[in-house]
Design a protein around this motif. Structure first.
Motif, PDB file in Angstrom:
ATOM      1  N   ARG A   1     -16.010  42.385   7.900  1.00  0.00           N
ATOM      2  CA  ARG A   1     -14.891  43.319   7.963  1.00  0.00           C
ATOM      3  C   ARG A   1     -13.555  42.588   7.821  1.00  0.00           C
ATOM      4  N   ARG A   2     -13.553  41.476   7.102  1.00  0.00           N
ATOM      5  CA  ARG A   2     -12.354  40.654   7.042  1.00  0.00           C
ATOM      6  C   ARG A   2     -11.183  41.355   6.360  1.00  0.00           C
ATOM      7  N   PHE A   3     -11.447  42.388   5.522  1.00  0.00           N
ATOM      8  CA  PHE A   3     -10.362  43.064   4.817  1.00  0.00           C
ATOM      9  C   PHE A   3      -9.896  44.337   5.524  1.00  0.00           C
ATOM     10  N   SER A   4     -10.466  44.605   6.676  1.00  0.00           N
ATOM     11  CA  SER A   4     -10.056  45.803   7.422  1.00  0.00           C
ATOM     12  C   SER A   4      -8.630  45.643   7.936  1.00  0.00           C
TER      13      SER A   4
ATOM     14  N   ASN B   1     -15.282  39.546  16.949  1.00  0.00           N
ATOM     15  CA  ASN B   1     -14.579  38.354  16.482  1.00  0.00           C
ATOM     16  C   ASN B   1     -13.664  37.789  17.567  1.00  0.00           C
ATOM     17  N   MET B   2     -13.064  38.677  18.369  1.00  0.00           N
ATOM     18  CA  MET B   2     -12.232  38.208  19.461  1.00  0.00           C
ATOM     19  C   MET B   2     -13.092  37.532  20.532  1.00  0.00           C
ATOM     20  N   ALA B   3     -14.265  38.117  20.793  1.00  0.00           N
ATOM     21  CA  ALA B   3     -15.173  37.508  21.767  1.00  0.00           C
ATOM     22  C   ALA B   3     -15.618  36.131  21.301  1.00  0.00           C
ATOM     23  N   GLN B   4     -15.895  36.007  19.989  1.00  0.00           N
ATOM     24  CA  GLN B   4     -16.293  34.703  19.460  1.00  0.00           C
ATOM     25  C   GLN B   4     -15.140  33.711  19.548  1.00  0.00           C
ATOM     26  N   ALA B   5     -13.924  34.174  19.269  1.00  0.00           N
ATOM     27  CA  ALA B   5     -12.757  33.292  19.340  1.00  0.00           C
ATOM     28  C   ALA B   5     -12.555  32.763  20.758  1.00  0.00           C
ATOM     29  N   GLU B   6     -12.740  33.632  21.740  1.00  0.00           N
ATOM     30  CA  GLU B   6     -12.623  33.205  23.140  1.00  0.00           C
ATOM     31  C   GLU B   6     -13.669  32.140  23.468  1.00  0.00           C
TER      32      GLU B   6
ATOM     33  N   GLY C   1     -17.582  31.739  12.728  1.00  0.00           N
ATOM     34  CA  GLY C   1     -18.594  32.365  11.895  1.00  0.00           C
ATOM     35  C   GLY C   1     -19.952  31.701  11.914  1.00  0.00           C
ATOM     36  N   ALA C   2     -20.317  31.072  12.992  1.00  0.00           N
ATOM     37  CA  ALA C   2     -21.654  30.486  13.162  1.00  0.00           C
ATOM     38  C   ALA C   2     -22.043  29.550  12.019  1.00  0.00           C
ATOM     39  N   PRO C   3     -21.340  28.427  11.861  1.00  0.00           N
ATOM     40  CA  PRO C   3     -21.693  27.479  10.793  1.00  0.00           C
ATOM     41  C   PRO C   3     -23.045  26.829  11.052  1.00  0.00           C
TER      42      PRO C   3
ATOM     43  N   ASP D   1      -4.876  33.449  18.272  1.00  0.00           N
ATOM     44  CA  ASP D   1      -4.779  34.184  17.012  1.00  0.00           C
ATOM     45  C   ASP D   1      -5.317  33.370  15.845  1.00  0.00           C
ATOM     46  N   SER D   2      -5.078  32.063  15.862  1.00  0.00           N
ATOM     47  CA  SER D   2      -5.581  31.203  14.786  1.00  0.00           C
ATOM     48  C   SER D   2      -7.103  31.230  14.740  1.00  0.00           C
ATOM     49  N   ILE D   3      -7.724  31.088  15.911  1.00  0.00           N
ATOM     50  CA  ILE D   3      -9.186  31.075  15.957  1.00  0.00           C
ATOM     51  C   ILE D   3      -9.734  32.457  15.610  1.00  0.00           C
ATOM     52  N   TYR D   4      -9.065  33.507  16.102  1.00  0.00           N
ATOM     53  CA  TYR D   4      -9.511  34.868  15.789  1.00  0.00           C
ATOM     54  C   TYR D   4      -9.489  35.115  14.280  1.00  0.00           C
ATOM     55  N   LEU D   5      -8.402  34.726  13.615  1.00  0.00           N
ATOM     56  CA  LEU D   5      -8.307  34.955  12.168  1.00  0.00           C
ATOM     57  C   LEU D   5      -9.369  34.168  11.411  1.00  0.00           C
ATOM     58  N   ALA D   6      -9.697  32.972  11.901  1.00  0.00           N
ATOM     59  CA  ALA D   6     -10.763  32.195  11.258  1.00  0.00           C
ATOM     60  C   ALA D   6     -12.095  32.920  11.393  1.00  0.00           C
ATOM     61  N   CYS D   7     -12.353  33.483  12.580  1.00  0.00           N
ATOM     62  CA  CYS D   7     -13.592  34.249  12.787  1.00  0.00           C
ATOM     63  C   CYS D   7     -13.598  35.500  11.922  1.00  0.00           C
ATOM     64  N   ARG D   8     -12.456  36.176  11.863  1.00  0.00           N
ATOM     65  CA  ARG D   8     -12.330  37.388  11.053  1.00  0.00           C
ATOM     66  C   ARG D   8     -12.508  37.066   9.569  1.00  0.00           C
TER      67      ARG D   8
END
Length: 261
Positions: free
Chosen positions: A123-126, A136-141, A176-178, A111-118
């Motif tokens: 769509r961070r305010f959705s 975002n979940m796929a990226q977190a994984e 978020g692809a830094p 959840d921590s990594i997912y929220l960072a990606c989100r």
């Protein structure tokens, strides 16, 4: 690699991921940074070393916008970011970790990594709950795998070891692809085994992600960098490859006590 880095450092502005030109930072009468000029190529891994009070963290704060420079200019991939707010620098692909952990201890690792990606997505305010196909979940994984935390995905952050929390901080910086990351003493407090794991993680990062690492553990810093900048009293006083810095008599005398082998 060292030859390519050195060659790109001599090219024009467009060839650099990060440029500092005469950067200074004063806190009243205290001069924390003076005349810092650096050229760092895309994908380059740089170590910034020095004793406590040398100005390393202040340098990071100037780059990230936490403290605006008193003088000088900072460019990120050719764009002048000297006066930009920190969140605007994040949007452009600049990330940072901190000496002191800043984590949500009651969230799970995933959840921590997912929220960072989100948090860095459009769509961070959705308010919609994430679906199974949420990118975002796929990226977190994927990020969780990069930092070797797959087996700890459902653990609460507060139950992680210090080393695992450091790995999670790297994961959050990868959201978020830094394009460039500033690592502020990621090996602090780690065991020898955890430090070896950290070296493996940093060396395995995608080659397009450049970074600067501040680190007191020279064995870690020299194993994960291609070029080293030494700071002393707010100034750059020596630069070179890890081998040149490690074997430099002045560096050994001041920073290594003359006994580093």
């Amino acid at each position: 690699m060292e030859h390519n880095v050195a060659a790109s450092r001599l090219q024009g502005t467009g060839a650099h991921a990060l440029e500092l030109d005469g950067v200074a930072r004063h806190f009243g009468a205290l001069v924390a940074l003076t005349g810092i000029t650096m050229r760092i190529a895309p994908g380059e891994r740089r170590a910034v070393l020095g004793s406590n009070g040398a100005g390393k963290t202040t340098l990071f704060n100037a780059v990230t916008g936490d403290f605006l420079p008193t003088a000088g200019r900072i460019r990120f991939f050719g764009e002048d970011i000297t006066a930009l707010a920190p969140h605007e620098r994040i949007r452009r692909g600049l990330r940072r970790t901190y000496q002191i952990s800043q984590l949500f201890t009651n969230l799970s690792v995933l959840d921590s990594i997912y929220l960072a990606c989100r948090g860095v997505s459009r769509r961070r305010f959705s308010l919609l709950r994430p679906s199974l196909s949420d990118p975002n979940m796929a990226q977190a994984e994927s990020i969780m795998h990069v930092v070797h935390l797959d087996a700890d995905r459902d653990k609460l952050v507060g139950t992680l070891s210090h080393g695992q929390q450091r790995q999670l901080e790297i994961a959050l910086a990868l959201a978020g692809a830094p394009r460039f990351i500033l690592f502020d003493e990621p090996a602090a407090g780690l065991s020898p085994t955890e430090r070896r794991d950290l070296v493996a993680i940093l060396n395995a990062l995608p080659k397009y992600i450049g970074y600067i690492i501040i680190e007191h553990d020279l064995d870690v810093a020299l194993r994960v960098s291609e070029y080293v900048s030494m700071m002393h009293n707010g100034r750059l006083f020596k630069e070179g490859t890890p081998e040149e810095i490690e074997n430099d008599p002045m560096v050994q005398e001041i920073y290594l006590g003359g006994g580093h082998g």
